[in-house]
Design an enzyme around this catalytic site. Structure first.
Site, short mmCIF file in Angstrom:
data_model
loop_
_atom_site.label_atom_id
_atom_site.label_comp_id
_atom_site.label_asym_id
_atom_site.label_seq_id
_atom_site.Cartn_x
_atom_site.Cartn_y
_atom_site.Cartn_z
N GLU A 1 -52.90 52.21 105.57
CA GLU A 1 -52.55 53.11 106.68
C GLU A 1 -52.98 52.52 108.02
O GLU A 1 -53.98 51.81 108.07
CB GLU A 1 -53.20 54.49 106.47
CG GLU A 1 -54.71 54.48 106.37
CD GLU A 1 -55.27 55.86 106.04
OE1 GLU A 1 -54.91 56.42 105.00
OE2 GLU A 1 -56.09 56.34 106.85
N HIS B 1 -53.13 61.17 106.95
CA HIS B 1 -54.60 61.19 107.15
C HIS B 1 -54.99 62.24 108.19
O HIS B 1 -55.50 61.91 109.26
CB HIS B 1 -55.12 59.81 107.54
CG HIS B 1 -56.60 59.67 107.27
ND1 HIS B 1 -57.19 58.46 106.98
CD2 HIS B 1 -57.61 60.58 107.26
CE1 HIS B 1 -58.49 58.65 106.80
NE2 HIS B 1 -58.77 59.93 106.97
N ARG C 1 -59.89 58.66 100.32
CA ARG C 1 -59.63 57.33 100.87
C ARG C 1 -58.56 56.63 100.04
O ARG C 1 -58.56 56.68 98.81
CB ARG C 1 -60.90 56.48 100.86
CG ARG C 1 -61.87 56.78 101.98
CD ARG C 1 -61.30 56.44 103.36
NE ARG C 1 -62.21 56.70 104.45
CZ ARG C 1 -62.26 57.84 105.15
NH1 ARG C 1 -61.44 58.84 104.88
NH2 ARG C 1 -63.12 57.98 106.15
C1 DGY Z 1 -63.40 61.34 107.70
O1 DGY Z 1 -64.08 62.03 108.46
O2 DGY Z 1 -63.89 60.46 106.99
C2 DGY Z 1 -61.93 61.61 107.70
O3 DGY Z 1 -61.28 60.99 106.66
C3 DGY Z 1 -61.35 61.15 109.02
O4 DGY Z 1 -61.40 59.78 109.06
#
Ligand code: DGY
Length: 310
Positions: free
Chosen positions: A258, A276, A229
């Site tokens: 983002e 991402h 993250r």
């Molecule tokens: C998640 O599954 O948390 C990935 O980062 C996609 O958002």
């Protein structure tokens, strides 16, 4: 949704979908009030903050996020309204670890710069000392967060002859450690990491986990990877560490703002970046959608879904 997921939605559920690829919060609320569903299925691109949750119609009993992370959703607000939450763990572990390893290799080997050379036509041989990267195999990899994805990255690292150290809230049993060395204090781990890879969830507890003080503890020429993250990393501190050479390079799949990234990311040469896409394979996105539907089906049948978030 991938085709197989969309077909199952049409076959098994009384569902409405919005034609837009990404619905805004306003569109979501508008549609929720128009259709009054029992469950909402959404992904990490749709934020459900306290105000939005408060405005959901009373019929909504479940939010099923098609992601393992759920920091885009205000859980306390859901609890206040007794709305359940499910996520999609497990099914994206291997693809997310693949992507983290791509970032490790791409950042170490200056792949973004090499791609720019090719795309500009190449045209002359590179000199023996020109645009040299860092050897990734055999290095010491520090993993912060040794959950499913952290352990999958560690498995890959062993194939590359890396020494794996990890920091986690609690030490893992030896079978799960599988030879990785536990370091109880994050600050004691950092000076030992030639490559640092982050695998903890986003949220208040991990906000700004890696800032200027932490980056200063890395050895010179370290490589930082974040496929977890954006909120984990202080981006000003990242650019400062790249500029001073504390960091040789970074590989990032996630960003603070983002999808509107800080413009400094657009031009910095020592960054290997992806938008991402840790779970973005046909297989995994289909499995995530199916898993979310399994949770919704169980919930609507009065059962406890497998992936209820506590
Ligand atoms: C998640 O599954 O948390 C990935 O980062 C996609 O958002």
């Amino acid at each position: 949704m991938p085709d197989a997921v969309a077909l199952r939605i049409a076959d098994e559920f009384d569902a409405w979908t919005l034609p837009a690829i990404r619905m805004t919060t306003e569109e979501l609320l508008h549609a929720a009030h128009a259709h009054r569903p029992e469950a909402l299925m959404l992904s990490s691109g749709t934020r459900l903050d306290a105000v939005t949750v408060a405005a959901l119609p009373d019929e909504v009993r479940l939010v099923a996020t098609v992601s393992v992370g759920h920091d885009h959703i205000d859980r306390a607000a859901l609890r206040t309204r007794s709305i359940a939450l499910t996520n999609t763990p497990d099914v994206l572990t291997e693809c997310n670890a693949d992507l983290a390893f791509l970032l490790i290799l791409g950042a170490c080997r200056r792949t973004a710069e090499h791609q720019a050379v090719i795309r500009a036509g190449w045209g002359r041989p590179l000199g023996m000392t020109e645009m040299l990267g860092i050897r990734a195999s055999g290095r010491t990899l520090g993993i912060v967060g040794m959950g499913r994805i952290g352990r999958a990255v560690a498995r890959r690292a062993r194939g590359f002859g890396m020494t794996v150290l990890y920091h986690n809230r609690t030490r893992l049993p030896p079978a799960l450690e599988d030879g990785a060395g536990f370091v109880p204090e994050l600050h004691a781990l950092l000076p030992r990491c030639q490559i640092l890879s982050l695998h903890v969830p986003g949220g208040p507890a991990t906000e700004g986990l890696i800032g200027a003080a932490e980056l200063a503890l890395l050895p010179p020429d370290a490589v930082l990877v974040n496929a977890a993250r954006g909120s984990l990393l202080d981006e000003d501190a990242l650019f400062a560490a790249l500029d001073t050479g504390r960091l040789a390079a970074a590989g990032l799949d996630v960003f603070r703002n983002e999808p509107h990234v800080d413009p400094r990311f657009l031009t910095h040469p020592r960054l290997f970046l992806t938008p991402h896409v840790g779970s973005a394979t046909r297989e995994t996105r289909t499995a995530m959608g199916m898993r979310a539907l399994d949770n919704i089906a169980a919930f609507c049948a009065g059962q406890v879904p497998d992936d209820l978030v506590g």
